[in-house]
Design an enzyme around this catalytic site. Structure first.
Site, PDB file in Angstrom:
ATOM      1  N   LYS A  10       0.364  -1.307  -0.058  1.00  0.00           N
ATOM      2  CA  LYS A  10      -0.353  -0.329  -0.169  1.00  0.00           C
ATOM      3  C   LYS A  10       0.998   1.389  -0.107  1.00  0.00           C
ATOM      4  O   LYS A  10       1.919   1.733  -0.805  1.00  0.00           O
ATOM      5  CB  LYS A  10      -0.650   0.082   1.383  1.00  0.00           C
ATOM      6  CG  LYS A  10      -1.911  -1.529   1.575  1.00  0.00           C
ATOM      7  CD  LYS A  10      -2.516  -1.025   2.782  1.00  0.00           C
ATOM      8  CE  LYS A  10      -3.247  -2.374   2.025  1.00  0.00           C
ATOM      9  NZ  LYS A  10      -4.272  -2.976   3.130  1.00  0.00           N
ATOM     10  N   HIS A  92      -8.728  -2.889  -5.861  1.00  0.00           N
ATOM     11  CA  HIS A  92      -8.818  -3.015  -4.587  1.00  0.00           C
ATOM     12  C   HIS A  92     -10.207  -2.167  -3.993  1.00  0.00           C
ATOM     13  O   HIS A  92      -9.691  -0.783  -4.826  1.00  0.00           O
ATOM     14  CB  HIS A  92      -7.329  -2.546  -4.354  1.00  0.00           C
ATOM     15  CG  HIS A  92      -7.103  -2.864  -2.616  1.00  0.00           C
ATOM     16  ND1 HIS A  92      -7.289  -2.313  -1.504  1.00  0.00           N
ATOM     17  CD2 HIS A  92      -6.236  -3.691  -1.574  1.00  0.00           C
ATOM     18  CE1 HIS A  92      -7.216  -2.761  -0.823  1.00  0.00           C
ATOM     19  NE2 HIS A  92      -6.254  -4.092  -1.086  1.00  0.00           N
ATOM     20  N   GLU A  94      -9.694  -0.373  -1.765  1.00  0.00           N
ATOM     21  CA  GLU A  94      -9.372   1.027  -1.781  1.00  0.00           C
ATOM     22  C   GLU A  94      -8.910   2.159  -2.993  1.00  0.00           C
ATOM     23  O   GLU A  94      -9.374   3.061  -2.238  1.00  0.00           O
ATOM     24  CB  GLU A  94      -8.293   1.092  -0.649  1.00  0.00           C
ATOM     25  CG  GLU A  94      -7.933   0.972   0.943  1.00  0.00           C
ATOM     26  CD  GLU A  94      -6.526   0.108   1.672  1.00  0.00           C
ATOM     27  OE1 GLU A  94      -6.996  -0.650   2.330  1.00  0.00           O
ATOM     28  OE2 GLU A  94      -5.688  -0.026   0.358  1.00  0.00           O
ATOM     29  N   GLY A 169      -6.931  -5.191   7.423  1.00  0.00           N
ATOM     30  CA  GLY A 169      -6.790  -4.090   8.409  1.00  0.00           C
ATOM     31  C   GLY A 169      -7.076  -3.693   9.696  1.00  0.00           C
ATOM     32  O   GLY A 169      -6.589  -3.245  10.823  1.00  0.00           O
ATOM     33  N   SER A 208      -6.920  -9.160   6.904  1.00  0.00           N
ATOM     34  CA  SER A 208      -6.357  -9.772   7.906  1.00  0.00           C
ATOM     35  C   SER A 208      -5.702 -10.752   8.007  1.00  0.00           C
ATOM     36  O   SER A 208      -6.587 -11.722   9.412  1.00  0.00           O
ATOM     37  CB  SER A 208      -7.414  -9.303   9.121  1.00  0.00           C
ATOM     38  OG  SER A 208      -7.947  -8.332   9.057  1.00  0.00           O
TER      39      SER A 208
END
Length: 248
Positions: A10, A92, A94, A169, A208
């Site tokens: 990232k 992704h 994000e 996350g 995660s």
């Protein structure tokens, strides 16, 4: 099929972080799975140089759908190849949320990436609200329909990563049964789209993933590796995940 342990750095990392890459290579000089790190664009070429001759491949985190042009701040698939990348993460969550990327745009980028010779890792996944509403499979089915290219090209040139948005996350993960259900749904969808050859397409789980849960996740059917976020930044955290995949 060789399984894939992919790390997404990232917006993290500087030249000093290349020490972690050297440590990861030292921990896994050879592996029975594929090992990949996708750093920020500023580090792709330098990481690829460090990884030369090792078991580690390097990828980008995004690319533009066009090969060149007036697109300030963007990077093309061909540029990633020129920098030493072999893979690229596309769609992704994000990117979809922060940059309002649509399925159609992700599909265009995927087509461009494959045309340049990159392996595209296409991400799909539901939000917490969508899961709570019982829409997980419908949402993922729609993302697959809109984001994947019309033709598969080669099974190894297209990877799908299931990343439940609410697990990224947060330290939370779906139950093993939930992961297995989604991966079975994705496998059926790609076989329906591309035919029996899609049985050899790699499906990754992301959200995660860490050393403590990797082995249980990798033991599930239709889980062919992982797309790892924060745990890929340090060799001490990522190396055990790679080890778990080699033993799966």
């Amino acid at each position: 099929m060789r399984k894939l342990a992919a790390g997404n750095w990232k917006m993290n990392g500087s030249a000093a972080a290349l020490a972690e890459v050297k440590a990861l290579i030292a921990a896994h000089p050879a592996t029975s799975c594929d090992m990949l790190l996708c750093p920020p664009a500023t580090l792709v070429a330098r990481m690829a140089e460090v990884a030369t001759g090792s078991a580690l491949s390097v990828g980008g985190q995004d690319c533009h759908a066009q090969g060149s042009g007036a697109h300030t701040g963007d990077i093309s698939a061909q540029m990633l190849v020129d920098a030493g990348a072999s893979h690229v993460i596309l769609g992704h969550s994000e990117r979809r949320a922060d940059h309002l990327e649509t399925d159609a745009l992700v599909q265009a980028k995927t087509i461009a990436a494959q045309a340049a010779g990159l392996t595209a890792i296409v991400c799909v996944g539901e939000t917490e609200a969508q899961r709570d509403a019982g829409k997980t499979l419908a949402v993922i089915g729609g993302q697959l329909d809109g984001s994947l290219p019309p033709d598969m090209n080669r099974p190894d040139a297209l990877v799908i990563a299931y990343e439940p948005v609410w697990a990224i996350g947060t330290g939370r993960t779906p139950t093993l049964d939930e992961v297995a259900e989604v991966h079975a749904h994705i496998r059926a969808a790609v076989i329906n789209r591309y035919g029996a050859a899609a049985q050899g397409m790699r499906l990754l789980y992301g959200g995660s993933v860490k050393a403590s849960n990797a082995a249980a996740i990798f033991a599930l059917p239709n889980v062919d590796g992982a797309l790892v976020g924060g745990a890929s930044l340090k060799a001490a955290d990522f190396a055990p995940i790679v080890a778990a995949l080699t033993q799966a």
